[in-house]
Design an enzyme around this catalytic site. Sequence first.
Site, PDB file in Angstrom:
ATOM      1  N   LYS A 137      -4.616  23.498 -19.315  1.00 45.11           N
ATOM      2  CA  LYS A 137      -5.370  23.294 -18.086  1.00 45.11           C
ATOM      3  C   LYS A 137      -5.654  21.808 -17.913  1.00 45.11           C
ATOM      4  O   LYS A 137      -5.757  21.127 -18.939  1.00 45.11           O
ATOM      5  CB  LYS A 137      -6.658  24.108 -18.054  1.00 45.11           C
ATOM      6  CG  LYS A 137      -7.528  24.139 -19.332  1.00 45.11           C
ATOM      7  CD  LYS A 137      -8.053  22.893 -19.971  1.00 45.11           C
ATOM      8  CE  LYS A 137      -8.885  21.915 -19.233  1.00 45.11           C
ATOM      9  NZ  LYS A 137      -9.333  20.770 -20.109  1.00 45.11           N
ATOM     10  N   TYR A 222     -13.719  24.287 -16.123  1.00 46.62           N
ATOM     11  CA  TYR A 222     -14.306  25.444 -16.824  1.00 46.62           C
ATOM     12  C   TYR A 222     -15.365  26.121 -15.953  1.00 46.62           C
ATOM     13  O   TYR A 222     -15.515  27.341 -15.972  1.00 46.62           O
ATOM     14  CB  TYR A 222     -14.928  25.012 -18.155  1.00 46.62           C
ATOM     15  CG  TYR A 222     -13.915  24.724 -19.233  1.00 46.62           C
ATOM     16  CD1 TYR A 222     -13.368  25.761 -19.981  1.00 46.62           C
ATOM     17  CD2 TYR A 222     -13.501  23.432 -19.501  1.00 46.62           C
ATOM     18  CE1 TYR A 222     -12.428  25.510 -20.966  1.00 46.62           C
ATOM     19  CE2 TYR A 222     -12.565  23.166 -20.490  1.00 46.62           C
ATOM     20  CZ  TYR A 222     -12.029  24.210 -21.215  1.00 46.62           C
ATOM     21  OH  TYR A 222     -11.093  23.963 -22.183  1.00 46.62           O
TER      22      TYR A 222
HETATM   23  P1  NDP Z   1      -4.403  13.605 -26.386  1.00 46.30           P
HETATM   24  O1  NDP Z   1      -4.424  12.270 -25.756  1.00 46.30           O
HETATM   25  O2  NDP Z   1      -5.129  13.799 -27.657  1.00 46.30           O
HETATM   26  O3  NDP Z   1      -2.893  14.064 -26.636  1.00 46.30           O
HETATM   27  C1  NDP Z   1      -1.938  14.070 -25.618  1.00 46.30           C
HETATM   28  C2  NDP Z   1      -0.562  13.878 -26.225  1.00 46.30           C
HETATM   29  O4  NDP Z   1       0.383  13.915 -25.181  1.00 46.30           O
HETATM   30  C3  NDP Z   1      -0.357  12.517 -26.910  1.00 46.30           C
HETATM   31  O5  NDP Z   1      -0.801  12.494 -28.240  1.00 46.30           O
HETATM   32  C4  NDP Z   1       1.127  12.354 -26.811  1.00 46.30           C
HETATM   33  O6  NDP Z   1       1.759  13.082 -27.876  1.00 46.30           O
HETATM   34  C5  NDP Z   1       1.500  13.078 -25.527  1.00 46.30           C
HETATM   35  N1  NDP Z   1       1.788  12.159 -24.408  1.00 46.30           N
HETATM   36  C6  NDP Z   1       2.946  12.116 -23.735  1.00 46.30           C
HETATM   37  N2  NDP Z   1       2.929  11.157 -22.802  1.00 46.30           N
HETATM   38  C7  NDP Z   1       1.709  10.569 -22.894  1.00 46.30           C
HETATM   39  C8  NDP Z   1       1.105   9.497 -22.191  1.00 46.30           C
HETATM   40  N3  NDP Z   1       1.734   8.858 -21.189  1.00 46.30           N
HETATM   41  N4  NDP Z   1      -0.142   9.143 -22.532  1.00 46.30           N
HETATM   42  C9  NDP Z   1      -0.805   9.791 -23.522  1.00 46.30           C
HETATM   43  N5  NDP Z   1      -0.261  10.808 -24.227  1.00 46.30           N
HETATM   44  C10 NDP Z   1       0.995  11.193 -23.911  1.00 46.30           C
HETATM   45  O7  NDP Z   1      -4.933  14.647 -25.281  1.00 46.30           O
HETATM   46  P2  NDP Z   1      -5.452  16.114 -25.526  1.00 46.30           P
HETATM   47  O8  NDP Z   1      -4.649  16.754 -26.586  1.00 46.30           O
HETATM   48  O9  NDP Z   1      -6.913  16.089 -25.690  1.00 46.30           O
HETATM   49  O10 NDP Z   1      -5.151  16.801 -24.093  1.00 46.30           O
HETATM   50  C11 NDP Z   1      -3.853  17.216 -23.723  1.00 46.30           C
HETATM   51  C12 NDP Z   1      -3.950  18.353 -22.678  1.00 46.30           C
HETATM   52  O11 NDP Z   1      -4.660  19.444 -23.255  1.00 46.30           O
HETATM   53  C13 NDP Z   1      -4.708  17.983 -21.407  1.00 46.30           C
HETATM   54  O12 NDP Z   1      -4.101  18.590 -20.299  1.00 46.30           O
HETATM   55  C14 NDP Z   1      -6.092  18.569 -21.621  1.00 46.30           C
HETATM   56  O13 NDP Z   1      -6.747  18.919 -20.417  1.00 46.30           O
HETATM   57  C15 NDP Z   1      -5.763  19.811 -22.437  1.00 46.30           C
HETATM   58  N6  NDP Z   1      -6.877  20.204 -23.314  1.00 46.30           N
HETATM   59  C16 NDP Z   1      -7.269  21.504 -23.312  1.00 46.30           C
HETATM   60  C17 NDP Z   1      -8.295  21.927 -24.115  1.00 46.30           C
HETATM   61  C18 NDP Z   1      -8.698  23.359 -24.134  1.00 46.30           C
HETATM   62  O14 NDP Z   1      -9.699  23.678 -24.764  1.00 46.30           O
HETATM   63  N7  NDP Z   1      -7.946  24.257 -23.516  1.00 46.30           N
HETATM   64  C19 NDP Z   1      -9.025  20.985 -24.966  1.00 46.30           C
HETATM   65  C20 NDP Z   1      -8.490  19.637 -24.951  1.00 46.30           C
HETATM   66  C21 NDP Z   1      -7.461  19.283 -24.131  1.00 46.30           C
HETATM   67  P3  NDP Z   1       3.102  12.575 -28.557  1.00 46.30           P
HETATM   68  O15 NDP Z   1       2.745  11.276 -29.219  1.00 46.30           O
HETATM   69  O16 NDP Z   1       3.424  13.657 -29.489  1.00 46.30           O
HETATM   70  O17 NDP Z   1       4.116  12.420 -27.468  1.00 46.30           O
END
Ligand code: NDP
Length: 371
Positions: A137, A222
């Site tokens: 989401k 949420y």
């Molecule tokens: P993070 O920043 O921790 O991780 C995102 C990952 O996406 C990065 O580590 C990277 O992984 C990849 N990525 C690819 N392109 C980019 C870019 N241009 N900039 C930054 N990262 C990039 O974010 P979150 O994990 O917290 O959030 C990711 C998604 O999950 C969002 O949509 C958020 O809303 C959702 N979310 C949902 C939650 C829930 O409870 N359902 C809780 C937290 C987040 P790599 O290095 O492997 O490419």
Amino acid sequence: MDSRRNFLQKISASVLTLSISGNAIASAKDFFNQPYEGPVLRVAIMGLGSYGTRVADAMQACAKAKLVGVISGTPAKIKNWQSKYNIPASNCYNYENFDLIKDNSEIDAVYVITPNALHHDQVIRLAKAGKHVICEKPMALNAKEGQEMIDACKKANVKLLVGYRMHFEPKTLEVIRMRKEGELGKVMFFQGLCGFKIGDPTQWRLNKQLAGGGSLMDIGIYAINGARYMVGEEPVWVTAQEAKTNPEKFKEGVDETIQFQLGFPGGAVASCLSSYNISNLDRFFLTAEKGFAELLPSTGYGPIKGRTNKGELNYTHITHQTVQMEKMAGIILSGETALVPVDGEEGLKDLKIIDGIYLALKTGKKVNLKL
Ligand code: NDP
């Protein structure tokens, strides 16, 4: 390790194959029965960030879903995940070459856990590659994008699910059951408070290009989603107001705090708050003619706490992402259904409300919704 995994599989298989809706919510003693021997959903995670890591760890306790692949832009993370989760090199991709996943018969589904603005294109590419998709989401930045993702998945005959983990949370489901079965009476009012104080000003969540907005896209969703499943109707209008105290940190198009109100066809109203600048904000409150329900906290990673006019809600906490992945595997593999849907259409409804809230802010007017 193997025996621990088998043990965990037995635990999760028995508890999670039970319907976690209605009265059939598992108690701790149910965890230790019935091993699972059915089909397993083989999942690759795209985006190995903070939430991707949480999902990967939670999946280790799943019986019906197994982490088998990764898609990442960071080679060091791929290497680390390969050794941590025993992932073969043939199941590792980056953002340039992941279309090749279409030729990989070892992967059934990809879980997209990247910044919001990337979901649309990534999901469409995965659909074209013939893989089922679970998308975090917000599913996309707006309803137009969401509809395109739904259409692409339909065309490719793959399932599209959205990571709504609260739709499988036992206390939440018990409140929904009570409301559905009329125990609370006619619903009159819902309050959804969702927020936290966000840190690092350079993170993607505060970059309009990658986040698509501010707190509303991330945490306010949420309250939007919760208003719908707690009230049990689709809203027909929305009004909204914005407050910004720090325009340096929360730049143009990145909302800091938004209040919004929703009106429902049965006459209930919802009053919600979404903020990146208020901490200790995680509460749902539903009041109806015969009773009330409160979830506090309501959407954090848990344990969720809840009470109604009948007393405290007592259900065992299971890691949300474990339950979610177990149930989603059942949906994808066996056509099971969720009490509150988690499909693309569900994600689209929230995006229509998000579009409505941003329009209400821009025009200062009440916006009619057609979900
Ligand atoms: P993070 O920043 O921790 O991780 C995102 C990952 O996406 C990065 O580590 C990277 O992984 C990849 N990525 C690819 N392109 C980019 C870019 N241009 N900039 C930054 N990262 C990039 O974010 P979150 O994990 O917290 O959030 C990711 C998604 O999950 C969002 O949509 C958020 O809303 C959702 N979310 C949902 C939650 C829930 O409870 N359902 C809780 C937290 C987040 P790599 O290095 O492997 O490419």
